[in-house]
Design a protein around this motif. Structure first.
Motif, PDB file in Angstrom:
ATOM      1  N   VAL A  13       0.326  -0.951  -4.787  1.00  0.00           N
ATOM      2  CA  VAL A  13      -0.116  -0.215  -3.609  1.00  0.00           C
ATOM      3  C   VAL A  13      -1.114  -1.073  -2.836  1.00  0.00           C
ATOM      4  O   VAL A  13      -2.065  -1.605  -3.411  1.00  0.00           O
ATOM      5  N   HIS A  14      -0.881  -1.199  -1.541  1.00  0.00           N
ATOM      6  CA  HIS A  14      -1.803  -1.937  -0.673  1.00  0.00           C
ATOM      7  C   HIS A  14      -2.886  -0.979  -0.200  1.00  0.00           C
ATOM      8  O   HIS A  14      -2.601   0.120   0.259  1.00  0.00           O
ATOM      9  N   THR A  15      -4.134  -1.388  -0.324  1.00  0.00           N
ATOM     10  CA  THR A  15      -5.241  -0.542   0.102  1.00  0.00           C
ATOM     11  C   THR A  15      -5.758  -1.018   1.451  1.00  0.00           C
ATOM     12  O   THR A  15      -5.543  -2.168   1.838  1.00  0.00           O
ATOM     13  N   PRO A  16      -6.441  -0.155   2.180  1.00  0.00           N
ATOM     14  CA  PRO A  16      -6.955  -0.562   3.489  1.00  0.00           C
ATOM     15  C   PRO A  16      -8.061  -1.616   3.396  1.00  0.00           C
ATOM     16  O   PRO A  16      -8.394  -2.245   4.388  1.00  0.00           O
ATOM     17  N   HIS A  17      -8.601  -1.805   2.198  1.00  0.00           N
ATOM     18  CA  HIS A  17      -9.688  -2.770   2.030  1.00  0.00           C
ATOM     19  C   HIS A  17      -9.182  -4.134   1.589  1.00  0.00           C
ATOM     20  O   HIS A  17      -9.972  -5.003   1.250  1.00  0.00           O
ATOM     21  N   GLY A  18      -7.863  -4.315   1.563  1.00  0.00           N
ATOM     22  CA  GLY A  18      -7.283  -5.609   1.255  1.00  0.00           C
ATOM     23  C   GLY A  18      -7.050  -5.908  -0.210  1.00  0.00           C
ATOM     24  O   GLY A  18      -6.452  -6.904  -0.553  1.00  0.00           O
ATOM     25  N   ARG A  19      -7.478  -5.049  -1.090  1.00  0.00           N
ATOM     26  CA  ARG A  19      -7.271  -5.278  -2.519  1.00  0.00           C
ATOM     27  C   ARG A  19      -6.100  -4.433  -2.994  1.00  0.00           C
ATOM     28  O   ARG A  19      -6.132  -3.213  -2.925  1.00  0.00           O
ATOM     29  N   ASP A  20      -5.061  -5.089  -3.455  1.00  0.00           N
ATOM     30  CA  ASP A  20      -3.907  -4.359  -3.971  1.00  0.00           C
ATOM     31  C   ASP A  20      -4.222  -3.803  -5.357  1.00  0.00           C
ATOM     32  O   ASP A  20      -4.958  -4.411  -6.128  1.00  0.00           O
ATOM     33  N   VAL A  21      -3.646  -2.653  -5.665  1.00  0.00           N
ATOM     34  CA  VAL A  21      -3.790  -2.057  -6.991  1.00  0.00           C
ATOM     35  C   VAL A  21      -2.404  -1.722  -7.523  1.00  0.00           C
ATOM     36  O   VAL A  21      -1.473  -1.471  -6.754  1.00  0.00           O
ATOM     37  N   ARG A  22      -2.278  -1.749  -8.841  1.00  0.00           N
ATOM     38  CA  ARG A  22      -1.046  -1.308  -9.477  1.00  0.00           C
ATOM     39  C   ARG A  22      -1.278   0.115  -9.965  1.00  0.00           C
ATOM     40  O   ARG A  22      -2.275   0.397 -10.625  1.00  0.00           O
ATOM     41  N   VAL A  23      -0.342   1.006  -9.663  1.00  0.00           N
ATOM     42  CA  VAL A  23      -0.453   2.403 -10.048  1.00  0.00           C
ATOM     43  C   VAL A  23       0.733   2.742 -10.934  1.00  0.00           C
ATOM     44  O   VAL A  23       1.888   2.498 -10.561  1.00  0.00           O
TER      45      VAL A  23
END
Length: 84
Positions: A13-23
């Protein structure tokens, strides 16, 4: 019996703060379905308890890099989301 569906899916998942996370999303089915849909599932599927299945799968998801979890309900379904 074999699984009818994959128990989880992992999405990036791409976040608005530029750090991608895996969910990781774990799908658990209410054991009551064995009663509600008896004509279609009797003798074909089994529905273990929600807590029992969460206890089985959540540690596996965490071992794959999961972190904190958020447990919630939607539409009568359970889901467990592990975010890293």
């Amino acid at each position: 019996m074999r699984l009818a569906f994959p128990p989880y899916v992992i999405k990036k998942v791409h976040t608005p703060h530029g750090r991608d996370v895996r969910v990781a999303i774990l799908g658990l089915t209410n054991p009551g379905i064995a009663i509600w849909d008896k004509a279609n599932v009797q003798g074909k599927m089994v529905f273990p308890g929600l807590e029992e299945q969460a206890a089985k799968w959540v540690p596996k998801l965490r071992s794959m890099g999961g972190g904190r979890g958020d447990r919630g309900r939607a539409c009568g379904c359970e889901r467990y989301v592990v975010v890293r």
